[in-house]
Design a protein around this motif. Structure first.
Motif, PDB file in Angstrom:
ATOM      1  N   ILE A   1     -56.164 -72.335 -77.668  1.00 50.28           N
ATOM      2  CA  ILE A   1     -55.927 -70.911 -77.909  1.00 50.28           C
ATOM      3  C   ILE A   1     -55.451 -70.237 -76.628  1.00 50.28           C
ATOM      4  O   ILE A   1     -56.108 -70.331 -75.589  1.00 50.28           O
ATOM      5  N   HIS A   2     -54.297 -69.579 -76.711  1.00 47.11           N
ATOM      6  CA  HIS A   2     -53.774 -68.824 -75.572  1.00 47.11           C
ATOM      7  C   HIS A   2     -54.111 -67.345 -75.735  1.00 47.11           C
ATOM      8  O   HIS A   2     -53.915 -66.758 -76.798  1.00 47.11           O
ATOM      9  N   THR A   3     -54.648 -66.758 -74.681  1.00 46.16           N
ATOM     10  CA  THR A   3     -54.848 -65.313 -74.625  1.00 46.16           C
ATOM     11  C   THR A   3     -54.368 -64.824 -73.271  1.00 46.16           C
ATOM     12  O   THR A   3     -54.234 -65.609 -72.323  1.00 46.16           O
TER      13      THR A   3
ATOM     14  N   SER B   1     -45.472 -56.486 -63.192  1.00 49.35           N
ATOM     15  CA  SER B   1     -46.531 -56.888 -64.117  1.00 49.35           C
ATOM     16  C   SER B   1     -47.346 -58.019 -63.512  1.00 49.35           C
ATOM     17  O   SER B   1     -46.812 -58.872 -62.799  1.00 49.35           O
ATOM     18  N   VAL B   2     -48.643 -57.987 -63.770  1.00 45.93           N
ATOM     19  CA  VAL B   2     -49.536 -59.086 -63.413  1.00 45.93           C
ATOM     20  C   VAL B   2     -50.277 -59.464 -64.688  1.00 45.93           C
ATOM     21  O   VAL B   2     -50.987 -58.641 -65.271  1.00 45.93           O
ATOM     22  N   ILE B   3     -50.091 -60.699 -65.125  1.00 50.82           N
ATOM     23  CA  ILE B   3     -50.681 -61.183 -66.372  1.00 50.82           C
ATOM     24  C   ILE B   3     -51.550 -62.398 -66.064  1.00 50.82           C
ATOM     25  O   ILE B   3     -51.115 -63.321 -65.361  1.00 50.82           O
ATOM     26  N   LEU B   4     -52.773 -62.400 -66.593  1.00 51.48           N
ATOM     27  CA  LEU B   4     -53.673 -63.543 -66.436  1.00 51.48           C
ATOM     28  C   LEU B   4     -53.714 -64.308 -67.756  1.00 51.48           C
ATOM     29  O   LEU B   4     -54.162 -63.781 -68.778  1.00 51.48           O
ATOM     30  N   HIS B   5     -53.218 -65.539 -67.732  1.00 50.31           N
ATOM     31  CA  HIS B   5     -53.167 -66.373 -68.933  1.00 50.31           C
ATOM     32  C   HIS B   5     -54.417 -67.253 -69.027  1.00 50.31           C
ATOM     33  O   HIS B   5     -54.851 -67.829 -68.024  1.00 50.31           O
ATOM     34  N   HIS B   6     -54.955 -67.366 -70.250  1.00 51.78           N
ATOM     35  CA  HIS B   6     -56.149 -68.180 -70.492  1.00 51.78           C
ATOM     36  C   HIS B   6     -55.858 -69.279 -71.509  1.00 51.78           C
ATOM     37  O   HIS B   6     -55.053 -69.092 -72.427  1.00 51.78           O
ATOM     38  N   LYS B   7     -56.542 -70.389 -71.341  1.00 49.34           N
ATOM     39  CA  LYS B   7     -56.571 -71.459 -72.340  1.00 49.34           C
ATOM     40  C   LYS B   7     -58.019 -71.616 -72.778  1.00 49.34           C
ATOM     41  O   LYS B   7     -58.883 -71.972 -71.976  1.00 49.34           O
TER      42      LYS B   7
END
Length: 244
Positions: A100-102, A132-138
């Motif tokens: 799951i990507h969030t 933009s600063v985006i933090l991607h999660h798995k």
């Protein structure tokens, strides 16, 4: 010595480093190109010899330059994928693995261009750029921190996007006509704020991907993607397959 003109005045060794890095990242100085010597930097850009020496020394220590005693400093060949490969979008990649990507949007704003970003995007220092600063999660584990700057004239609707629903890469490749990514990869020590957001120790090694998106030979966006070692495996696909 004639050479590229910086977007602003070079004052500190960090300014000199960022100017050299911008020349390399934009392709003005390709691998094996001989960069200006300390004395040439002093004469052409008005910095002190100590400032020039420190900038070149640090870039050589970081593997960006290769110094040959008695001859000069040269742009080192970066570790990167062959040109026939593209990176998979991180959200698509994670989903293809059954995970799951969030994403958390840390920053989405207008900012004045710094010396480095001005050189990379080809605008004057202080000009408005999108940031933009985006933090991607798995599966709720932070796996990549994306720090991106975008040229407003190329993608004026960038700040109106919901980057929890789609990634900046996905949007930009669609919004900028004929856009394509160019990238290089290096092993780095993460900066303090990156360590905090990624929830890692200062000693944790990371991969840093410098991503440059161009459209009609113009730079639209530049980004630094930082991933802790062991949390995310970079995948690539053949470029002809991506276009099918």
């Amino acid at each position: 010595m004639s050479g590229p003109t910086p977007a602003g005045r070079l004052r500190t060794y960090k300014d000199v480093k960022q100017f050299i890095l911008a020349c390399i990242r934009t392709g003005k100085w390709p691998p094996h190109h001989r960069v200006p010597s300390e004395n040439q930097l002093v004469v052409s850009y008005g910095v002190s010899k100590t400032t020039a020496e420190r900038a070149l020394y640090e870039l050589a220590s970081e593997g960006v330059l290769r110094r040959i005693p008695g001859i000069g400093s040269f742009v080192a060949k970066p570790k990167c994928f062959p040109a026939v490969f593209d990176m998979l979008d991180i959200a698509e990649d994670i989903r293809q693995r059954g995970k799951i990507h969030t994403a958390n949007v840390i920053t989405l704003s207008e900012n004045p261009a710094s010396f480095e970003i001005g050189n990379e995007l080809g605008v004057e220092v202080g000009s408005t750029v999108f940031h933009s600063v985006i933090l991607h999660h798995k599966d709720n584990v932070p796996v990549q921190l994306e720090d991106r700057f975008v040229l407003p004239s190329a993608v004026p609707a960038y700040l109106a996007q919901d980057f929890t629903e789609r990634t900046p890469t996905s949007y930009l490749l669609e919004a900028a006509r004929g856009a394509r990514n160019e990238y290089s990869i290096r092993a780095v020590s993460p900066e303090g704020w990156e360590q905090t957001l990624l929830a890692i120790l200062p000693t944790k090694p990371c991969l840093s991907i410098h991503l440059r998106l161009t459209s009609n030979r113009n730079v639209v966006s530049v980004a630094r993607l930082v991933s802790p070692a062991g949390r995310y495996r970079l995948e690539a696909i053949r470029r002809h397959a991506a276009r099918a």
